[in-house]
Design a protein around this motif. Structure first.
Motif, short mmCIF file in Angstrom:
data_model
loop_
_atom_site.label_atom_id
_atom_site.label_comp_id
_atom_site.label_asym_id
_atom_site.label_seq_id
_atom_site.Cartn_x
_atom_site.Cartn_y
_atom_site.Cartn_z
N ALA A 120 17.75 32.96 39.49
CA ALA A 120 18.98 32.70 40.24
C ALA A 120 19.94 33.87 40.06
N HIS A 121 20.65 34.19 41.12
CA HIS A 121 21.50 35.38 41.16
C HIS A 121 22.92 34.96 41.54
N VAL A 122 23.87 35.22 40.66
CA VAL A 122 25.28 35.01 40.98
C VAL A 122 25.80 36.36 41.46
N PRO A 123 26.03 36.51 42.78
CA PRO A 123 26.28 37.85 43.29
C PRO A 123 27.68 38.38 42.97
N GLU A 124 27.80 39.69 43.04
CA GLU A 124 29.09 40.35 42.91
C GLU A 124 30.00 39.80 44.03
N GLY A 125 31.21 39.39 43.69
CA GLY A 125 32.11 38.86 44.71
C GLY A 125 31.90 37.39 45.02
N ARG A 126 30.98 36.75 44.30
CA ARG A 126 30.77 35.27 44.32
C ARG A 126 30.14 34.68 45.57
N HIS A 127 30.65 35.06 46.78
CA HIS A 127 30.06 34.58 48.03
C HIS A 127 29.86 33.09 48.09
N THR B 250 40.01 26.97 48.64
CA THR B 250 41.33 26.74 48.07
C THR B 250 41.35 27.03 46.57
N PHE B 251 40.21 27.40 46.01
CA PHE B 251 40.10 27.62 44.57
C PHE B 251 40.62 28.99 44.15
N SER B 252 41.04 29.10 42.88
CA SER B 252 41.40 30.38 42.30
C SER B 252 40.13 31.20 42.06
N GLY B 253 40.31 32.49 41.75
CA GLY B 253 39.16 33.37 41.48
C GLY B 253 38.27 32.84 40.36
N GLY B 254 38.91 32.35 39.29
CA GLY B 254 38.14 31.84 38.16
C GLY B 254 37.34 30.61 38.53
N SER C 5 41.82 37.01 35.10
CA SER C 5 42.73 37.26 33.98
C SER C 5 41.93 37.19 32.68
N PRO C 6 42.45 37.83 31.61
CA PRO C 6 41.71 37.81 30.33
C PRO C 6 41.37 36.40 29.85
N ILE C 7 42.28 35.45 30.07
CA ILE C 7 42.03 34.07 29.59
C ILE C 7 40.88 33.43 30.36
N ILE C 8 40.90 33.57 31.68
CA ILE C 8 39.84 32.98 32.50
C ILE C 8 38.52 33.69 32.23
#
Ligand SMILES: Nc1ncnc2c1ncn2[C@@H]1O[C@H](COP(=O)(O)OP(=O)(O)O)[C@@H](O)[C@H]1O
Ligand SMILES: [Mg+2]
Length: 237
Positions: A82-89, A136-140, A168-171
């Motif tokens: 399984a591949h989690v791509p760069e930029g999430r998609h 609607t989700f945040s990046g994290g 962010s560092p926390i996420i």
């Protein structure tokens, strides 16, 4: 150590541009291996080639002893990569749950409920908001969803391309903790990161990629303590 993934003298080109110039590395069963390197080093190209999205111009890739270079991508997913791509998609207009179920398309409906429950246990926020549109989700949260979707295919090898990017560092620390947890549960992980500190802290083994070549390979701890690595990748004088 039993290698689950074995890459030998891999070469990949975009037309005349040689992006990966003969790299070799392996990932042992249950290990977390990190590939670090600056922008343009060839990290994404390497992962996309293992996934079958790009064809190599030379070398071999074997997964559980079977050659997979030049296999179609959907077949490689079915074998357990399984591949989690760069930029999430992720799919922004679809709900969290729909995004997760898409990750299981190769599974033919087996154990879906149990897998969904496991992803929700790992990322409770996804369960709370499972009917909500993913856009609607945040990046994290989108990164958590992308990892959850990859886990829905029931992978034997999970590959992640720069999961910390833009967080962010926390996420970021939260995502890295999740990778540690997955690894403790026995998931084999190949992690690609520009963020060398985080990637090497987690890694059993790491490789430094520089313009298409591996220049240094060692345990994560040794690479973290290596003066050249600290100077080039961790911003030290
Ligand atoms: N689609 C493409 N067409 C042409 N060159 C590309 C393409 N994608 C990447 N490259 C080049 O291949 C090299 C490696 O890129 P990439 O694998 O994306 O590196 P990284 O993920 O380490 O930043 C770079 O020189 C980049 O410019
Ligand atoms: Mg990249």
């Amino acid at each position: 150590m039993n290698a689950i993934l074995e890459v030998v003298d891999l070469q990949v080109a975009y037309g005349k541009i040689r992006a990966v110039k003969g790299i070799s590395f392996s990932v042992g069963e249950g290990q977390l291996v990190s590939l670090i390197g600056t922008n343009g080093a060839g990290k994404t190209t390497t992962l996309r080639t293992v996934s079958g999205l790009l064809s190599p111009t030379g070398g071999t890739i074997s997964f559980q002893g079977r050659r997979i270079d030049n296999m179609p991508a959907h077949h490689i997913v079915e074998l357990g990569i399984a591949h989690v791509p760069e930029g999430r998609h992720i799919f922004p207009r679809m709900s969290v749950e729909e995004n997760l179920l898409l990750g299981a398309y190769a599974r033919k409906g087996q154990h879906l409920g149990a897998d969904l429950a496991r992803v929700f246990e790992l990322f409770p926020v996804l369960q709370e908001r499972r009917k909500q549109a993913a856009g609607t989700f945040s990046g994290g949260e989108q990164q958590m969803l992308a990892i959850g979707r990859a886990l829905m295919s029931g992978p034997r090898l999970l590959m992640l391309d720069e999961p910390s990017m833009g967080l962010s560092p926390i996420i970021m620390a939260r995502i890295m903790d999740t990778l540690t947890e997955l690894r403790e549960r026995g998931t084999t992980i190949l992690l690609v990161e520009q963020n060398a500190q985080a990637a090497l802290e987690l890694a059993d083994y790491g490789h430094v990629l520089e313009i298409g070549r591996i220049t240094l390979s060692d345990t994560g701890a040794n690479l973290l303590g290596n003066a050249e690595v600290r100077k080039a990748y961790l911003g030290e004088d």
